[in-house]
Design a protein around this motif. Sequence first.
Motif, PDB file in Angstrom:
ATOM      1  N   LEU A 177       0.825  -1.207   0.000  1.00 30.53           N
ATOM      2  CA  LEU A 177       0.000   0.000   0.000  1.00 30.53           C
ATOM      3  C   LEU A 177       0.864   1.265   0.000  1.00 30.53           C
ATOM      4  CD1 LEU A 177      -2.803  -1.063   2.527  1.00 30.53           C
ATOM      5  CD2 LEU A 177      -3.031  -0.784   0.048  1.00 30.53           C
TER       6      LEU A 177
ATOM      7  N   LYS B 160       0.921   4.171  -2.896  1.00 28.06           N
ATOM      8  CA  LYS B 160       0.739   5.590  -2.556  1.00 28.06           C
ATOM      9  C   LYS B 160       1.865   6.436  -3.142  1.00 28.06           C
ATOM     10  CE  LYS B 160       0.192   8.721   1.394  1.00 28.06           C
ATOM     11  NZ  LYS B 160       0.142   8.812   2.886  1.00 28.06           N
TER      12      LYS B 160
ATOM     13  N   ARG C  56      -5.708   6.342 -11.130  1.00 28.78           N
ATOM     14  CA  ARG C  56      -6.978   5.621 -10.958  1.00 28.78           C
ATOM     15  C   ARG C  56      -6.718   4.154 -10.634  1.00 28.78           C
ATOM     16  NH1 ARG C  56     -10.667   4.816 -16.139  1.00 28.78           N
ATOM     17  NH2 ARG C  56      -9.057   3.238 -16.483  1.00 28.78           N
TER      18      ARG C  56
ATOM     19  N   HIS D 146      -5.373   3.723  -7.071  1.00 27.64           N
ATOM     20  CA  HIS D 146      -6.464   3.915  -6.110  1.00 27.64           C
ATOM     21  C   HIS D 146      -7.369   2.679  -6.068  1.00 27.64           C
ATOM     22  CE1 HIS D 146      -9.727   5.860  -3.915  1.00 27.64           C
ATOM     23  NE2 HIS D 146     -10.564   5.445  -4.856  1.00 27.64           N
ATOM     24  N   ASN D 147      -7.747   2.176  -7.228  1.00 28.10           N
ATOM     25  CA  ASN D 147      -8.626   1.003  -7.275  1.00 28.10           C
ATOM     26  C   ASN D 147      -7.930  -0.234  -6.705  1.00 28.10           C
ATOM     27  OD1 ASN D 147     -10.580   2.585  -8.479  1.00 28.10           O
ATOM     28  ND2 ASN D 147     -10.146   1.873 -10.563  1.00 28.10           N
ATOM     29  N   THR D 148      -6.639  -0.355  -6.966  1.00 32.67           N
ATOM     30  CA  THR D 148      -5.893  -1.507  -6.444  1.00 32.67           C
ATOM     31  C   THR D 148      -5.826  -1.450  -4.927  1.00 32.67           C
ATOM     32  OG1 THR D 148      -4.571  -1.628  -8.472  1.00 32.67           O
ATOM     33  CG2 THR D 148      -3.702  -2.748  -6.526  1.00 32.67           C
ATOM     34  N   ALA D 149      -5.577  -0.277  -4.383  1.00 33.23           N
ATOM     35  CA  ALA D 149      -5.529  -0.132  -2.920  1.00 33.23           C
ATOM     36  C   ALA D 149      -6.875  -0.490  -2.292  1.00 33.23           C
ATOM     37  CB  ALA D 149      -5.130   1.294  -2.555  1.00 33.23           C
ATOM     38  N   GLN D 150      -7.955  -0.070  -2.928  1.00 30.70           N
ATOM     39  CA  GLN D 150      -9.286  -0.420  -2.418  1.00 30.70           C
ATOM     40  C   GLN D 150      -9.520  -1.925  -2.470  1.00 30.70           C
ATOM     41  OE1 GLN D 150     -12.139   2.085  -4.618  1.00 30.70           O
ATOM     42  NE2 GLN D 150     -12.461   3.200  -2.698  1.00 30.70           N
ATOM     43  N   LEU D 151      -9.068  -2.554  -3.550  1.00 30.00           N
ATOM     44  CA  LEU D 151      -9.226  -3.997  -3.688  1.00 30.00           C
ATOM     45  C   LEU D 151      -8.458  -4.731  -2.596  1.00 30.00           C
ATOM     46  CD1 LEU D 151     -10.278  -6.372  -5.458  1.00 30.00           C
ATOM     47  CD2 LEU D 151      -8.184  -6.161  -6.798  1.00 30.00           C
TER      48      LEU D 151
ATOM     49  N   THR E 297      -7.596  -3.649   0.392  1.00 30.08           N
ATOM     50  CA  THR E 297      -8.057  -3.374   1.757  1.00 30.08           C
ATOM     51  C   THR E 297      -9.524  -3.731   1.967  1.00 30.08           C
ATOM     52  OG1 THR E 297      -8.490  -1.073   1.102  1.00 30.08           O
ATOM     53  CG2 THR E 297      -6.378  -1.548   2.152  1.00 30.08           C
ATOM     54  N   GLY E 298     -10.147  -4.311   0.972  1.00 29.59           N
ATOM     55  CA  GLY E 298     -11.577  -4.611   1.075  1.00 29.59           C
ATOM     56  C   GLY E 298     -11.885  -6.025   1.537  1.00 29.59           C
ATOM     57  N   ASN E 299     -10.927  -6.657   2.249  1.00 27.94           N
ATOM     58  CA  ASN E 299     -11.107  -8.044   2.701  1.00 27.94           C
ATOM     59  C   ASN E 299     -11.568  -8.937   1.552  1.00 27.94           C
ATOM     60  OD1 ASN E 299     -11.095 -10.156   4.554  1.00 27.94           O
ATOM     61  ND2 ASN E 299     -13.222  -9.817   5.162  1.00 27.94           N
TER      62      ASN E 299
END
Length: 549
Positions: free
Chosen positions: A452, A456, A467, A470-475, A477-479
């Motif tokens: 992560l 960043k 983009r 950002h989407n990869t970080a969300q993926l 950290t989204g369990n």
Amino acid sequence: MLPSEFDFNTSLNQSPALVDFNAFTTNRMLKDTLHAYGADWAHPAALKFGELTGSAAMQQAGALANKHLPQLHTHDRFGNRLDRVEFHPAYHEMMALSIQAGVHSIPWTTDKYGGYLAHSALSFLKQQVDEGVSCPLTMTFAVVPSLQINPAIAADWIPRVTSNEYDARFIPWFEKSGVTFGMAMTEPQGGSDVRSNITTAVHAENGIYKITGRKWFCSAPMSDAFLVLAQAPKGLSCFLVPRFTRDGIKNKLYFQRLKDKLGNKSNASAEVEFHEAWGELIGEEGRGVASIMEMVRHTRLDCAVGSAATMHRAVAEAIHHCHFRQAFGKKLSDQPLMRNVLADLALESIAATTLAMRIAKGFDDARQNEEAQHFIRIATAVGKFWNTKRAVLVLGEAMECLGGNGYVEESVLPRLYRDVPVNAIWEGSGNIQALDILRAMQKEPASLEAILHYLKNGMGNHSLLDRHLHNTAQLLTGNPPEQQARAIAEAVALAIQATELIRVAPAPVATLFCDIRLAEHRSLTWGALPETPVNILEQTIHQAFEPGV
């Protein structure tokens, strides 16, 4: 022209064989990453080895070793056990030259930063000659961290492992000037599920065990020793099993047959039985997976590097062919659609090389930096997953660039095409790598934090990359559930490739990668790049391979 004027002994409009070139100087991306990542000191060794690996003699050695396959001799004519594998002299020639160059030893023998980068650059060059010798060289390189777990074993073996002398004699290891290593983990009933292994290890005395069982794949059976997993009283454990015991007696390893494989033909892979074979415990009983994973982690680095190298060799063959071959009044490389295909393939090769070398840099950084240790925990599995997958696709398209000339066995491409899937399967197939990434995220939170943090730091260089990061970080950290493991591996791979290309590649090439590979709707075929200036396409092609350099 009258029929009588034909020259029936000469073919017109054929590209010359890609031989007697420097495999290092013609690869601008490999040179650039070695420089950008701080290992310029390895340039002279890579230059020398690149001249050797691009030579007609070395290319011929690779062809001969794959034509004249290893032969297993289980018994002599009197019925005595031999358990020896005979190789063509060309195999030994490639092994000797690679070991003399320090392909296997340089990370362990240099005190300079960049030992892993140097190893990966040399491995990259060697891989383009022959896949088969990669197996014993990789395992000999990768075994050092596992041997270091046991100081007494390390003192005996590591000086011989890191020797730059190739000694192929079938004699006790302690009489040799240099040794090679193999491994034997998987069994018929388990495959990648090594905890289901049923080979047993019974303690005899002073850390020595008697090992009994069967292994379905024993890599490089003529090695001087193997790391072997077996069930001890406290659970699955790791053992060093040499071909000869410390008394100089041939150990009780009995090879049953060699595998008839799709590719990787010059390298022998055997089924083996252990009949109370002499073995020495590495690490603690019940900690076998942890002990051997030190070796596996390093071999996975080489899988990422090797796949990038095979990809590069195939793309180089395509570029070379199209640079000379003419059709419809001009060179193939000047035909707009073919130029588009070559640029797309070159883009993939460049990105694969950069990903592999960035992971190698991570191994170097990990010697000094704890965060880098956590970064490579995930990045190595990502690189192994992605490069091995993409290489299979690239090989098929590169072969098509040569048409029928690329499909016949005289071309190197059929051999490369058969060889390339092994890196995806060996040391854990795609699902194993993807699940390992999830496991690391869940059980080693510091590795997730390191990735992560990397994402960043890559922000602010390209809108599509921002983009994607950002989407990869969300993926991440989204369990994410297990079925998303491959999607995670792909997302992280593209993130690293794009980020690093911006850092080390020419700006137009890096921008083209982001525009194409990070687009919301990516093309599913090669050569479908949108309208791009010719000079950028040609720059991309030359970044991968420069004919005549």
